[in-house]
Motif scaffolding. Structure first.
Motif, PDB file in Angstrom:
ATOM      1  N   ARG A 102       0.776  -1.103  -0.367  1.00  0.00           N
ATOM      2  CA  ARG A 102      -0.050   0.168   0.737  1.00  0.00           C
ATOM      3  C   ARG A 102       0.889   0.971  -0.071  1.00  0.00           C
ATOM      4  N   ILE A 103       1.530   0.914   0.813  1.00  0.00           N
ATOM      5  CA  ILE A 103       2.547   2.460   0.963  1.00  0.00           C
ATOM      6  C   ILE A 103       3.511   2.837  -0.360  1.00  0.00           C
ATOM      7  N   GLU A 126       1.179   3.740  -3.070  1.00  0.00           N
ATOM      8  CA  GLU A 126       1.311   5.686  -2.806  1.00  0.00           C
ATOM      9  C   GLU A 126       2.028   6.635  -3.471  1.00  0.00           C
ATOM     10  N   ASN A 184       2.171   6.445  -6.531  1.00  0.00           N
ATOM     11  CA  ASN A 184       0.917   6.903  -7.625  1.00  0.00           C
ATOM     12  C   ASN A 184       1.536   8.517  -7.667  1.00  0.00           C
ATOM     13  N   THR A 185       1.579   8.520  -6.177  1.00  0.00           N
ATOM     14  CA  THR A 185       1.691  10.310  -5.887  1.00  0.00           C
ATOM     15  C   THR A 185       3.021  10.850  -7.028  1.00  0.00           C
TER      16      THR A 185
END
Length: 79
Positions: free
Chosen positions: A12-13, A16, A19-20
């Motif tokens: 998940r990290i 993130e 994607n960022t």
């Protein structure tokens, strides 16, 4: 009925960060291997490369410094 997909905290990290970076137009390479190091995420960053190594388990300060030192010869900023 299908089981719901389980995503680890690490993944998940990872997603993130990727994607960022992509959303703001930064080139991203995942699971990148250098000569004597690897990174979960690598940003070429116009000649000032940055790596992200997501570490959720306990790691000694000595081991962290040891890992970070491997980036120095390649001019990489480790996160």
């Amino acid at each position: 009925m299908d089981k719901p997909l389980y995503i680890t905290k690490h993944n998940r990290i990872h997603m993130e960060i990727v994607n960022t970076c992509l959303n703001i137009g930064i080139e991203v390479k995942q699971e990148y291997k250098g000569q004597d190091w690897r990174a979960d995420i690598f940003l070429p960053n116009n000649g000032k490369p940055i790596t992200f190594q997501i570490q959720l388990s306990t790691q000694s300060l000595h081991r962290t410094i040891e890992r970070q030192a491997k980036y120095i010869p390649d001019g990489i900023i480790g996160c």
